[in-house]
Enzyme design. Sequence first.
Site, PDB file in Angstrom:
ATOM      1  N   LYS A   1      -2.066   8.596   2.886  1.00 31.43           N
ATOM      2  CA  LYS A   1      -2.692   7.467   2.722  1.00 31.43           C
ATOM      3  C   LYS A   1      -1.939   6.006   3.289  1.00 31.43           C
ATOM      4  CE  LYS A   1      -5.555   5.004  -1.089  1.00 31.43           C
ATOM      5  NZ  LYS A   1      -5.135   3.616  -0.705  1.00 31.43           N
TER       6      LYS A   1
ATOM      7  N   LEU B   1     -12.044   5.287  -2.834  1.00 31.63           N
ATOM      8  CA  LEU B   1     -11.837   6.521  -3.597  1.00 31.63           C
ATOM      9  C   LEU B   1     -11.644   6.344  -5.156  1.00 31.63           C
ATOM     10  CD1 LEU B   1      -9.591   8.293  -0.867  1.00 31.63           C
ATOM     11  CD2 LEU B   1     -12.182   8.591  -1.374  1.00 31.63           C
TER      12      LEU B   1
END
Length: 318
Positions: free
Chosen positions: A114, A82
């Site tokens: 995350k 990402l």
Amino acid sequence: EQEAKKKLESLREVLAQYNYEYHVLDKPSVPDAEYDQKMQELKQIEEQYPHLITPDSPSQRVGGEPLEGFQKVTHRVPMLSLGNAFNEEDLKDFDRRVREGLDVNKVTYVCELKIDGLAISLRYENGFFVQGATRGDGTTGEDITNNLKTIRSIPLKIKDDNPIEVRGEAYMPQKSFLALNEAREQMEEEPFANPRNAAAGSLRQLDPKIAAKRNLDIFLYAVGEWESGELSTHSERLTYLQQLGFKTNPEWRKCEGIEEVLEYVENWVEKRAELSYDIDGIVIKVDNLEAQEQLGFTAKSPRWAIAYKFPAEEAVTE
Ligand SMILES: Cc1ccc(Cn2cc(C(N)=O)ccc2=O)c(C)c1
């Protein structure tokens, strides 16, 4: 022999249910001794009839002999990396790009914690857990199936018989990390710098018996290759993973527009310290899967997702 086969089937089923309640729901319905007694019963019958042992038997969790090395695995669907956002401005820029790309005024996002661990992929065929691999470079990873089998919250069998690959983060809970480092200091071994390194070191063990002692855990959050995928949003996939019996992180939220994303991020900057595991940011994804397709990828990462990274914590001096 038919009796033994039937008995083993029912023991595998009830032990998988108990294991699910304890390790995935954290809500056991029976005392540990009951689980243990049924486990002993299963092992006795398997000892008498070894040919009746199946790959999803709970006796197969702490696998075979130590490996010489790890085989390579090619991910049928590459595992993404990402782009990063470091502040509110970056997040607003991301939202602007997404709205322009979709030609809409408001976007439904999914926000997830995350987890600061190791990205892994689990492959199931005919419902059986057949292979687990590290992310590696996104296309090629290492086969660590035997070590992943030792993570009790990973189901060895699921109800969906179609080939499916699920992705998630293997991690070491903070409590396990502290206990492990204490033990290592007792043994005058080098302590791990942080839970992420400890998880990576544990999953790279060639002997699954060592990995089994490291109290690793996992949250699943995405689907890779999937024949029967007809869901239309990421949030529906998270719910489906949970229904399949995978451990998913309960803190994910649908956010209508970037304002709600900013609220979610703000909220977790404070609440981060209350978690029993390390997180290093928040993952923000466009919820609608067609919109994800429409936005596609840059050379390196998706245009429909971003990782907001928390400022690195100043080293805690003892
Ligand atoms: C002797 C023993 C057996 C099992 C466990 C932990 N545990 C309990 C259950 C349960 N209660 O449904 C299910 C799976 C499992 O791993 C401990 C700590 C000690």
